[in-house]
Design a protein around this motif. Structure first.
Motif, short mmCIF file in Angstrom:
data_model
loop_
_atom_site.label_atom_id
_atom_site.label_comp_id
_atom_site.label_asym_id
_atom_site.label_seq_id
_atom_site.Cartn_x
_atom_site.Cartn_y
_atom_site.Cartn_z
N VAL A 182 0.86 -1.18 0.00
CA VAL A 182 0.00 0.00 0.00
C VAL A 182 0.90 1.23 0.00
O VAL A 182 1.77 1.36 0.87
CB VAL A 182 -0.92 0.02 1.23
CG1 VAL A 182 -1.83 1.24 1.20
CG2 VAL A 182 -1.75 -1.26 1.30
N PRO A 183 0.74 2.14 -0.95
CA PRO A 183 1.64 3.30 -1.03
C PRO A 183 1.50 4.23 0.17
O PRO A 183 0.43 4.34 0.78
CB PRO A 183 1.22 3.99 -2.33
CG PRO A 183 -0.19 3.54 -2.56
CD PRO A 183 -0.26 2.14 -2.03
N ALA A 184 2.58 4.91 0.49
CA ALA A 184 2.59 5.85 1.61
C ALA A 184 1.76 7.08 1.27
O ALA A 184 1.74 7.55 0.13
CB ALA A 184 4.03 6.25 1.94
N HIS A 185 1.08 7.61 2.31
CA HIS A 185 0.29 8.83 2.13
C HIS A 185 0.12 9.51 3.49
O HIS A 185 -0.24 8.85 4.48
CB HIS A 185 -1.08 8.51 1.54
CG HIS A 185 -1.99 9.71 1.48
ND1 HIS A 185 -1.79 10.76 0.61
CD2 HIS A 185 -3.09 10.03 2.20
CE1 HIS A 185 -2.72 11.66 0.79
NE2 HIS A 185 -3.54 11.25 1.75
N ASN A 186 0.41 10.79 3.55
CA ASN A 186 0.22 11.56 4.77
C ASN A 186 -1.23 12.03 4.85
O ASN A 186 -1.63 12.96 4.16
CB ASN A 186 1.17 12.76 4.82
CG ASN A 186 2.61 12.34 5.01
OD1 ASN A 186 2.90 11.42 5.78
ND2 ASN A 186 3.52 12.99 4.30
N ALA A 236 8.15 -1.46 -2.50
CA ALA A 236 7.49 -0.42 -3.27
C ALA A 236 7.83 -0.55 -4.75
O ALA A 236 6.96 -0.42 -5.62
CB ALA A 236 7.90 0.95 -2.75
N TRP A 237 9.11 -0.83 -5.07
CA TRP A 237 9.52 -0.97 -6.47
C TRP A 237 8.82 -2.17 -7.10
O TRP A 237 8.31 -2.08 -8.23
CB TRP A 237 11.03 -1.15 -6.56
CG TRP A 237 11.55 -1.16 -7.97
CD1 TRP A 237 11.99 -0.10 -8.70
CD2 TRP A 237 11.67 -2.30 -8.83
NE1 TRP A 237 12.38 -0.50 -9.96
CE2 TRP A 237 12.19 -1.84 -10.06
CE3 TRP A 237 11.39 -3.66 -8.68
CZ2 TRP A 237 12.43 -2.69 -11.14
CZ3 TRP A 237 11.61 -4.51 -9.76
CH2 TRP A 237 12.13 -4.03 -10.96
N LEU A 238 8.79 -3.30 -6.39
CA LEU A 238 8.15 -4.49 -6.93
C LEU A 238 6.66 -4.26 -7.15
O LEU A 238 6.10 -4.68 -8.16
CB LEU A 238 8.36 -5.67 -5.97
CG LEU A 238 9.79 -6.22 -5.90
CD1 LEU A 238 9.93 -7.20 -4.75
CD2 LEU A 238 10.19 -6.90 -7.22
#
Length: 267
Positions: free
Chosen positions: A150-154, A189-191
């Motif tokens: 799951v991508p990072a998000h503030n 994240a890259w994968l």
């Protein structure tokens, strides 16, 4: 302030201030406590109340819309999560049934929405798992996803299951969602952004898809002991591994800057 505007403002504020869900998180959608915080948004014109996301048989289920020519576009959205450092869906079970196979607008997918739970109001919609692709199987067999980054998000993030079709016979069932509290590494994240390896687990036939940005210079298969195993590309990164014993292997991907490893299970 106009009464309607004030009420809308209060609603938006209450949504934005909802407490974020503590990680790790598990739901099997079994009872009211495991269903808490999940909200459905019906965006299509074909909003027949008989065919929508529903909690049944200890799972999350969507039957196909019978008849009609309107689009069914139903989203089941989670409570808010804090993925400031990214996150990892450790496991998610799913199965599909019915006589149909996906085409056209058909979409069954897992998204992450940011800042707001309503898909049309969210700052972004990102697919982290598309099920209605070439790997779709309507055999009513349970399968498990693992290690979905799951991508990072503030700010608040929401997981969302989307079911979109016109009249195709696609029955979807979701169960046993487990989210770890771990952050996502650079490698993960890259994968997640550049590689699709399917099916995984596999009976031997494996398809590797790489994004155009991946810039991979070499692909190797390694045993659990680190031994290199010859790969015979059948074309378009399709590999026949049926001669190998069941077990755990690793796909080694070499780029100009670093090396990445993706686990592969053979059965």
């Amino acid at each position: 302030m106009h009464k309607f505007t004030f009420l809308a403002f209060c609603l938006m504020t209450s949504l934005s201030l909802r407490a974020q869900t503590t990680l790790p998180y598990y739901t099997g959608f079994n009872d009211s406590s495991e269903q808490a915080g999940w909200t459905q948004y019906r965006l299509g014109a074909g909003s027949n109340p008989s065919y929508q996301w529903e909690f049944t048989t200890n799972s999350l289920l969507h039957f196909y819309p019978v008849g009609g020519t309107d689009v069914t576009d139903d989203w089941m959205v989670s409570p808010p999560f804090d993925f400031a450092n990214g996150g990892m869906i450790d496991s998610l079970r799913y199965r599909f049934a019915g006589f149909g196979t996906p085409f056209g607008v058909d979409t069954i997918a897992l998204y992450v929405l940011t800042d707001h739970p309503h898909p049309d109001t969210a700052s972004s919609q990102t697919i982290i798992r598309l099920y209605t692709d070439s790997t779709y199987l309507n055999d009513n067999v349970w399968r498990t996803d693992s290690a979905l980054a799951v991508p990072a998000h503030n700010g608040s993030s929401y997981l969302a299951f989307r079911y979109k079709t016109i009249v195709n016979w696609l029955d979807a069932t979701i169960d046993d969602l487990y989210i770890d509290g771990s952050s996502v590494s650079i490698e993960q994240a890259w994968l997640a952004q550049n590689l699709r390896l399917y099916p995984n687990p596999s009976d031997g036939w494996v398809q590797l898809e790489l994004s155009k940005q991946a810039a991979v210079e070499g692909v190797e298969l390694l045993s659990l002991a680190g031994e290199t195993i010859a790969l015979e590309d059948q074309g378009n990164y399709t590999f026949d591994l049926r001669h190998l014993a069941a077990g755990t292997y690793f796909i080694r991907l070499q780029t100009e800057e670093r090396i990445f490893y993706q686990k592969l299970m053979l059965y």
